[in-house]
Design an enzyme around this catalytic site. Structure first.
Site, mmCIF file in Angstrom:
data_model
loop_
_atom_site.group_PDB
_atom_site.id
_atom_site.type_symbol
_atom_site.label_atom_id
_atom_site.label_comp_id
_atom_site.label_asym_id
_atom_site.label_seq_id
_atom_site.Cartn_x
_atom_site.Cartn_y
_atom_site.Cartn_z
ATOM 1 N N ASP A 150 0.576 3.330 4.380
ATOM 2 C CA ASP A 150 -0.475 4.093 3.719
ATOM 3 C C ASP A 150 -1.530 4.550 4.722
ATOM 4 O O ASP A 150 -1.900 5.722 4.769
ATOM 5 C CB ASP A 150 -1.119 3.272 2.578
ATOM 6 C CG ASP A 150 -1.525 1.861 3.002
ATOM 7 O OD1 ASP A 150 -1.344 1.487 4.184
ATOM 8 O OD2 ASP A 150 -2.046 1.120 2.143
ATOM 9 N N ASP A 162 -5.632 -0.348 -1.858
ATOM 10 C CA ASP A 162 -6.392 -1.245 -2.732
ATOM 11 C C ASP A 162 -7.748 -1.631 -2.174
ATOM 12 O O ASP A 162 -7.992 -1.562 -0.957
ATOM 13 C CB ASP A 162 -5.611 -2.537 -2.948
ATOM 14 C CG ASP A 162 -5.609 -3.413 -1.686
ATOM 15 O OD1 ASP A 162 -5.163 -2.915 -0.633
ATOM 16 O OD2 ASP A 162 -6.071 -4.567 -1.747
ATOM 17 N N ARG A 184 -5.258 0.517 -6.890
ATOM 18 C CA ARG A 184 -4.065 1.167 -6.326
ATOM 19 C C ARG A 184 -3.550 2.265 -7.248
ATOM 20 O O ARG A 184 -2.863 3.181 -6.816
ATOM 21 C CB ARG A 184 -2.924 0.146 -6.156
ATOM 22 C CG ARG A 184 -3.177 -0.936 -5.129
ATOM 23 C CD ARG A 184 -1.867 -1.699 -4.885
ATOM 24 N NE ARG A 184 -2.067 -2.977 -4.229
ATOM 25 C CZ ARG A 184 -2.161 -3.142 -2.915
ATOM 26 N NH1 ARG A 184 -2.103 -2.109 -2.109
ATOM 27 N NH2 ARG A 184 -2.329 -4.346 -2.402
ATOM 28 N N PHE A 227 -14.280 2.603 3.521
ATOM 29 C CA PHE A 227 -13.078 1.974 2.986
ATOM 30 C C PHE A 227 -12.443 2.898 1.957
ATOM 31 O O PHE A 227 -13.116 3.471 1.116
ATOM 32 C CB PHE A 227 -13.404 0.607 2.374
ATOM 33 C CG PHE A 227 -12.205 -0.266 2.287
ATOM 34 C CD1 PHE A 227 -11.721 -0.913 3.409
ATOM 35 C CD2 PHE A 227 -11.535 -0.423 1.077
ATOM 36 C CE1 PHE A 227 -10.576 -1.703 3.332
ATOM 37 C CE2 PHE A 227 -10.390 -1.210 0.996
ATOM 38 C CZ PHE A 227 -9.920 -1.853 2.121
ATOM 39 N N ASP A 278 -5.263 1.758 10.675
ATOM 40 C CA ASP A 278 -6.632 1.521 11.110
ATOM 41 C C ASP A 278 -6.576 1.167 12.597
ATOM 42 O O ASP A 278 -6.559 2.042 13.455
ATOM 43 C CB ASP A 278 -7.261 0.426 10.252
ATOM 44 C CG ASP A 278 -8.704 0.135 10.631
ATOM 45 O OD1 ASP A 278 -9.318 0.998 11.289
ATOM 46 O OD2 ASP A 278 -9.223 -0.941 10.284
ATOM 47 N N GLY A 332 0.766 -1.238 0.000
ATOM 48 C CA GLY A 332 0.000 0.000 0.000
ATOM 49 C C GLY A 332 0.799 1.290 0.000
ATOM 50 O O GLY A 332 0.357 2.299 -0.538
HETATM 51 P P1 IMP Z 1 -4.248 -1.946 10.801
HETATM 52 O O1 IMP Z 1 -3.200 -2.991 11.004
HETATM 53 O O2 IMP Z 1 -5.557 -2.312 11.402
HETATM 54 O O3 IMP Z 1 -3.791 -0.570 11.242
HETATM 55 O O4 IMP Z 1 -4.519 -1.895 9.239
HETATM 56 C C1 IMP Z 1 -3.598 -1.262 8.422
HETATM 57 C C2 IMP Z 1 -3.421 -1.962 7.105
HETATM 58 O O5 IMP Z 1 -4.674 -2.410 6.580
HETATM 59 C C3 IMP Z 1 -2.873 -0.933 6.144
HETATM 60 O O6 IMP Z 1 -1.489 -1.163 5.961
HETATM 61 C C4 IMP Z 1 -3.652 -1.156 4.877
HETATM 62 O O7 IMP Z 1 -2.888 -1.943 3.990
HETATM 63 C C5 IMP Z 1 -4.886 -1.910 5.279
HETATM 64 N N1 IMP Z 1 -6.067 -1.026 5.326
HETATM 65 C C6 IMP Z 1 -6.730 -0.565 6.416
HETATM 66 N N2 IMP Z 1 -7.770 0.214 6.089
HETATM 67 C C7 IMP Z 1 -7.754 0.268 4.743
HETATM 68 C C8 IMP Z 1 -8.586 0.949 3.783
HETATM 69 O O8 IMP Z 1 -9.564 1.669 4.093
HETATM 70 N N3 IMP Z 1 -8.245 0.770 2.475
HETATM 71 C C9 IMP Z 1 -7.188 0.003 2.064
HETATM 72 N N4 IMP Z 1 -6.403 -0.635 2.926
HETATM 73 C C10 IMP Z 1 -6.671 -0.516 4.248
HETATM 74 MG MG MG Z 2 -0.726 -1.967 4.110
#
Ligand code: IMP
Ligand code: MG
Length: 178
Positions: A104, A162, A168, A155, A107, A46
């Site tokens: 990128d 993606d 992307r 999202f 979350d 990402g």
């Molecule tokens: P986390 O580990 O919960 O912080 O999620 C982060 C990873 O999930 C990021 O590196 C993104 O690749 C993916 N991700 C989380 N939310 C989104 C979104 O809304 N669109 C695309 N990828 C996301």
């Molecule tokens: Mg990622």
């Protein structure tokens, strides 16, 4: 609004707005790391576009080294799992280095929390976090460099992010409306 792919995309940040945030974050990093040689580690897939633009926006007097790591907590689904798998590790030696991990979007922070521990375990002197987008109130992390905070759960796609591995390539960032 872009439609015709079984979903609709609502503009969230156009390429001009993205550029402004990238320049600002790059200026902050250039200021904070003046006289040092940080290692910038991009999180694949990402962050590849963000890293490419960020690097070219850094002050040209700043020396940096660049590496990538690939981690997966999502697979091809949009439902987060807590297990983080490192699919491609860094190649540079990180012992005693100042590292900036660039992703990128943050979350729940599961991916970056795991990667921070992984890179500290390799002997890094310092690890800071940089994300283009951060979902408000979702993670316990406090990234040092943030492009923009996002409200709500929509999202996000484009500019490297993606939806099921597609979209992307879009130069702007959109919210997916199903
Ligand atoms: P986390 O580990 O919960 O912080 O999620 C982060 C990873 O999930 C990021 O590196 C993104 O690749 C993916 N991700 C989380 N939310 C989104 C979104 O809304 N669109 C695309 N990828 C996301
Ligand atoms: Mg990622």
């Amino acid at each position: 609004m872009i439609s015709g792919r079984g979903c609709c995309l609502e503009l969230f940040m156009d390429s001009l707005q993205i550029g402004i945030e990238v320049e600002r974050v790059a200026a902050e990093i250039s200021r904070d790391y003046k006289g040092r040689v940080p290692v910038i580690i991009g999180v694949l897939n990402g962050a590849f576009i963000f890293v490419a633009d960020l690097l070219r926006s850094l002050d040209t007097s700043l020396d940096v080294e660049v590496d990538f790591i690939q981690a997966s907590s999502y697979g091809r689904s949009t439902v987060a799992k807590d297990e983080v798998v490192i699919k491609k590790d860094t190649a540079l030696s990180l012992g005693g280095r100042d590292v900036i991990i660039v992703d990128d979007i943050i979350d729940r922070g599961v991916t970056l929390k795991h990667l921070m521990g992984h890179i500290l375990a390799k002997g890094a002197l310092s690890v800071k976090l940089c994300a283009l987008l951060v979902r408000k109130g979702r993670s316990p992390l406090s990234p040092e460099y943030v492009g923009r905070e996002i409200e709500g759960k929509g999202f996000i796609v484009g500019y490297g992010l993606d939806y099921k591995e597609r979209l992307r390539n879009l130069p702007s960032i959109y919210t997916v409306k199903e």
